[in-house]
Design an enzyme around this catalytic site. Structure first.
Site, short mmCIF file in Angstrom:
data_model
loop_
_atom_site.label_atom_id
_atom_site.label_comp_id
_atom_site.label_asym_id
_atom_site.label_seq_id
_atom_site.Cartn_x
_atom_site.Cartn_y
_atom_site.Cartn_z
N SER A 1 0.91 -1.27 0.25
CA SER A 1 0.09 -0.01 0.09
C SER A 1 1.02 1.35 -0.04
O SER A 1 2.10 1.14 0.45
CB SER A 1 -0.73 0.03 1.35
OG SER A 1 -1.56 1.38 1.37
N TYR B 1 -2.07 -1.27 10.55
CA TYR B 1 -2.17 -1.38 9.05
C TYR B 1 -0.90 -0.83 8.51
O TYR B 1 0.08 -1.59 7.41
CB TYR B 1 -3.52 -0.63 8.37
CG TYR B 1 -3.49 -1.19 6.97
CD1 TYR B 1 -4.00 -2.41 6.48
CD2 TYR B 1 -3.20 -0.10 5.99
CE1 TYR B 1 -4.16 -2.87 5.15
CE2 TYR B 1 -3.11 -0.39 4.64
CZ TYR B 1 -3.89 -1.64 4.23
OH TYR B 1 -3.81 -1.80 3.19
#
Length: 257
Positions: free
Chosen positions: A148, A161
């Site tokens: 990401s 995350y």
């Protein structure tokens, strides 16, 4: 001059996609099947993949679904052994399974942390490691870890995350260094904000519009925008690429906003 007509073809390649029951993984499975791959999709509940497999096979693919819990090494080993037994090996893994939550840093519990890191980092590690073992024995392969832009930039309320994706990005480079001698390539695909059914309501909200204004292109990515990068990393077109990261985010990561 070399004929590059089939440069991105995956014909004859056996490809595992984790986390294919929704979102990016579901789209990745379709993209890889269209490129000619034998697609295997894995999830804890196989029934969630039945409609995807049916759709792919109606379009002429030979897709199958298998039980896979990426947080269990026993499950990972059983799935990969079954793939090798049924199909003779594994050429590509798209390590996509992931979960997240949205809470302030003071609100996360140990259980929240464990659930997110166990899936996004530890699970990705086990899938990559066990896949690499089998690929090395058979002469090589390609592992694509889906990270990401939050592996390198920050956003509020998603601390675990961010930590997991940053760890996976660095792990990708570390594995690439060691596995190159075995002809196993390990790269990462780092999406920005991508419009899916899961996040569509938020991205179309006022908060989503404010987020969009921080992206240089002033638009979110669409699922199809990831196809070229995915096929490059998975196919022989990227045969000299390992330890690389491809960012697909309409310029968001370089904006500093």
């Amino acid at each position: 001059m070399a004929d590059n007509t089939d440069l991105f073809s995956l014909a004859g390649k056996r490809v595992l996609v984790t986390g294919a029951s929704s979102g990016l993984g579901r789209h990745f499975a379709r993209t890889l099947a269209r490129a000619g791959a034998q697609v295997i999709v894995g999830a804890r509940r196989v029934d969630r993949l039945e409609d995807l497999v049916a759709d792919l096979n109606r379009d002429g693919s030979n897709a199958v679904a298998m039980a896979l819990d990426v947080t269990s090494r026993a499950s990972v080993i059983a799935c990969l052994d079954d793939i090798c037994r049924r199909f003779g090996g594994l050429d590509v893994v798209v390590n996509n399974a992931g979960v997240s939550d949205t809470k302030g840093v003071l609100e996360y519990t140990d259980e929240d942390w464990d659930a997110i890191v166990q899936t996004n980092l530890t699970g990705a590690w086990m899938v990559a490691q066990e896949s690499a073992r089998r690929m090395a024995e058979r002469g090589g392969g390609s592992i694509v870890n889906v990270t990401s832009i939050l592996a390198t930039r920050l956003a509020g309320a998603v601390g675990p995350y961010c930590a997991a994706k940053a760890g996976l990005a660095h792990l990708t480079r570390s594995m690439a260094l060691e596995l190159a001698r075995h002809r196993v390539r390990v790269n990462s695909l780092a999406p920005g904000y991508v419009m899916t059914e899961i996040n569509q309501a938020f991205l179309q909200s006022d908060a989503g519009e404010r987020l969009k204004r921080r992206i240089p292109a002033r638009e979110f990515c669409q699922l199809d925008d990831l196809d070229g990068a995915l096929l490059l990393l998975a196919s022989d077109a990227g045969r000299a690429m390992t330890g690389s990261e491809i960012v697909v985010d309409n310029g968001h990561a370089c904006s500093g906003l």
